[in-house]
Design a protein around this motif. Structure first.
Motif, PDB file in Angstrom:
ATOM      1  N   ASP A 139     -38.650 -11.171  15.261  1.00 46.58           N
ATOM      2  CA  ASP A 139     -37.861 -10.177  15.750  1.00 46.58           C
ATOM      3  C   ASP A 139     -38.090 -10.035  17.462  1.00 46.58           C
ATOM      4  OD1 ASP A 139     -36.830 -10.333  13.387  1.00 46.58           O
ATOM      5  OD2 ASP A 139     -37.481  -8.176  12.954  1.00 46.58           O
ATOM      6  N   GLU A 191     -29.598  -5.418  17.325  1.00 40.39           N
ATOM      7  CA  GLU A 191     -29.064  -5.731  15.992  1.00 40.39           C
ATOM      8  C   GLU A 191     -29.132  -7.124  15.972  1.00 40.39           C
ATOM      9  OE1 GLU A 191     -25.257  -4.807  13.161  1.00 40.39           O
ATOM     10  OE2 GLU A 191     -25.001  -4.375  15.478  1.00 40.39           O
ATOM     11  N   GLN A 229     -32.743  -7.936  14.752  1.00 39.53           N
ATOM     12  CA  GLN A 229     -32.929  -7.828  13.579  1.00 39.53           C
ATOM     13  C   GLN A 229     -32.356  -8.232  12.239  1.00 39.53           C
ATOM     14  OE1 GLN A 229     -32.325  -3.548  13.853  1.00 39.53           O
ATOM     15  NE2 GLN A 229     -34.427  -2.969  14.714  1.00 39.53           N
ATOM     16  N   GLN A 230     -31.203  -8.800  12.756  1.00 40.37           N
ATOM     17  CA  GLN A 230     -30.311  -9.602  11.725  1.00 40.37           C
ATOM     18  C   GLN A 230     -30.424 -11.131  11.862  1.00 40.37           C
ATOM     19  OE1 GLN A 230     -29.087  -7.667   9.007  1.00 40.37           O
ATOM     20  NE2 GLN A 230     -29.620  -5.812  10.144  1.00 40.37           N
ATOM     21  N   HIS A 231     -30.652 -11.780  12.919  1.00 44.92           N
ATOM     22  CA  HIS A 231     -30.688 -13.113  12.837  1.00 44.92           C
ATOM     23  C   HIS A 231     -29.546 -13.718  12.501  1.00 44.92           C
ATOM     24  CE1 HIS A 231     -35.120 -13.357  13.847  1.00 44.92           C
ATOM     25  NE2 HIS A 231     -34.968 -12.131  13.434  1.00 44.92           N
ATOM     26  N   PRO A 232     -28.482 -13.527  12.964  1.00 45.47           N
ATOM     27  CA  PRO A 232     -27.013 -13.965  12.555  1.00 45.47           C
ATOM     28  C   PRO A 232     -26.815 -15.469  12.615  1.00 45.47           C
ATOM     29  CG  PRO A 232     -26.571 -12.809  14.551  1.00 45.47           C
ATOM     30  CD  PRO A 232     -28.163 -12.666  14.090  1.00 45.47           C
ATOM     31  N   ALA A 283     -21.488 -14.476  10.908  1.00 41.54           N
ATOM     32  CA  ALA A 283     -22.476 -13.437  10.611  1.00 41.54           C
ATOM     33  C   ALA A 283     -22.423 -12.599  11.909  1.00 41.54           C
ATOM     34  CB  ALA A 283     -23.813 -14.095  10.487  1.00 41.54           C
ATOM     35  N   LEU A 309     -21.619  -7.729  12.730  1.00 41.42           N
ATOM     36  CA  LEU A 309     -22.414  -6.907  13.459  1.00 41.42           C
ATOM     37  C   LEU A 309     -21.428  -5.992  14.187  1.00 41.42           C
ATOM     38  CD1 LEU A 309     -24.720  -9.419  15.267  1.00 41.42           C
ATOM     39  CD2 LEU A 309     -25.130  -8.292  12.930  1.00 41.42           C
TER      40      LEU A 309
END
Length: 384
Positions: A211, A244, A247-250, A255, A259
């Motif tokens: 991250d 974001e 942390q989310q790794h779209p 994806a 967000l």
């Protein structure tokens, strides 16, 4: 009121001003919708003259001004110089030398933390500056007489302020204190921020190495795009979006669309593809190649109490010597001193160590004490 609108007139003024011991300088600019500030006016004054340079006049070449800023025979006097120097450095590729910042000098001379120019001018020579034009649109032409009068006041009263402060510094033998502070303002590193270091502007809201690496790359990408497009960072990508995504790794546009920190339709933009590519690049990295997430060192037991004592000492020293505490030491420095006698902080070097740092170490190590008598705090030497 002399307003410069041609290169020839600017060259004549700058040539004349270069013969002066000092020149006071200020700028008016806009920065709300761009990455780089838009310079609109330059104001300058010497002992017996003052001018306004209309930077937006057609065909005006600022090279004579840059030559004056680089002329080391004349002191360049600013108040709260950082943004003005950044503009000169960005547009002219130089940093004004030698430089004198009256806000820093005022802190050294006991005028409080980061005193505003109008307040300082009022205390020095009783000037009352009308600040109502401060947030006007300086790019709009023609400028009103009220705007021009306000702009010129930023350098005319500065002459008295400069003379007064240099006199105080000489009287208190603190000239070298200000000289040390000018080293930061005249360093190119202060203004040349590498995209690779852009993450340092952000709060560290990540806990995992992957991250963290993604956050660093997103911050660098945003810095590059903001500079290329001359847009504020927040218009390219908000800080919350960086957190974001990190942390989310779209992994794809869908994806990204989920967000909450991204505007509607962002997933269809060119930027979306670039961000998804960065996410995939970080996902492919070997765990051994990922950076460690910076963690603040664990403070030894009792550090908090020691820091509180140092805060009292700092306030005492500032009052005794008439120096703003902000320029002596920060709370972060106090915490580091409380944890380590050999902390590499400005408060333990140069004039700051003589004024405060040495006493701070003695207080922390039980060689000095704090006493309270006649409603005043004082330092007390402790018997061995």
């Amino acid at each position: 009121m002399k307003i410069i609108t041609s290169t020839k007139a600017l060259a004549e003024v700058c040539e004349a001003y270069a013969k002066s011991d000092f020149v006071t300088v200020d700028t008016e600019f806009l920065r709300e919708s761009t990455f780089w500030p838009i310079l609109c006016l330059i104001q300058m004054a010497v002992e017996d003259d003052e001018v306004i340079v209309d930077v937006m006049a057609p065909g005006l070449d600022l090279q004579p001004f840059f030559d004056l800023m680089a002329d080391e025979s004349t002191v360049k006097v600013f108040h709260a110089a950082r943004q003005d120097v950044e503009i000169v450095h960005h547009l002219g590729g130089i940093i004004p030398q030698p430089l004198f910042d009256t806000q820093i000098a005022a802190m050294v001379c006991g005028f409080g933390d980061s005193i505003a120019y109008d307040q300082l001018a009022n205390r020095v020579n009783g000037a009352r500056i009308d600040k109502s034009s401060r947030f006007t649109d300086w790019s709009n032409r023609p400028l009103s007489q009220k705007q021009l009068k306000y702009a010129l006041a930023d350098v005319t009263h500065l002459r008295d302020v400069y003379r007064h402060l240099t006199g105080l510094l000489e009287e208190k033998k603190r000239e070298h204190w200000v000289s040390e502070e000018m080293k930061v303002l005249t360093s190119t590193e202060t203004y040349d921020v590498s995209p690779a270091d852009a993450w340092k502007r952000l709060k560290l809201r990540v806990r995992k190495s992957r991250d963290f690496e993604l956050m660093k790359r997103l911050a660098a990408w945003r810095e590059e795009r903001a500079q290329e497009r001359d847009q504020p960072r927040r218009r390219v990508l908000k800080d919350d979006a960086i957190y974001e995504i990190a942390q989310q790794h779209p992994k794809d546009a869908k994806a990204l669309a989920r967000l909450r920190s991204l505007p509607n339709g962002f997933e269809r933009s060119r930027f979306a593809g670039e961000l998804v590519n960065i996410v995939h690049e970080v996902a492919r990295l070997d765990p051994d190649d990922l950076p460690k997430v910076p963690r603040p060192p664990q403070a030894p037991e009792g550090t908090g109490a020691a820091t509180e004592m140092l805060k009292v000492l700092l306030k005492l020293v500032g009052e005794q010597h008439g120096v703003a505490t902000k320029v002596i030491a920060t709370v972060d420095e106090l915490e580091k001193i409380a944890a380590n006698d050999d902390a590499d902080v400005p408060a333990l070097h140069g004039w700051r160590r003589e004024l405060f740092g040495q006493a701070a170490l003695q207080l922390k190590n039980g060689e000095l004490g704090l006493g309270f008598k006649d409603r005043k705090i004082s330092l007390v030497e402790l018997a061995e």
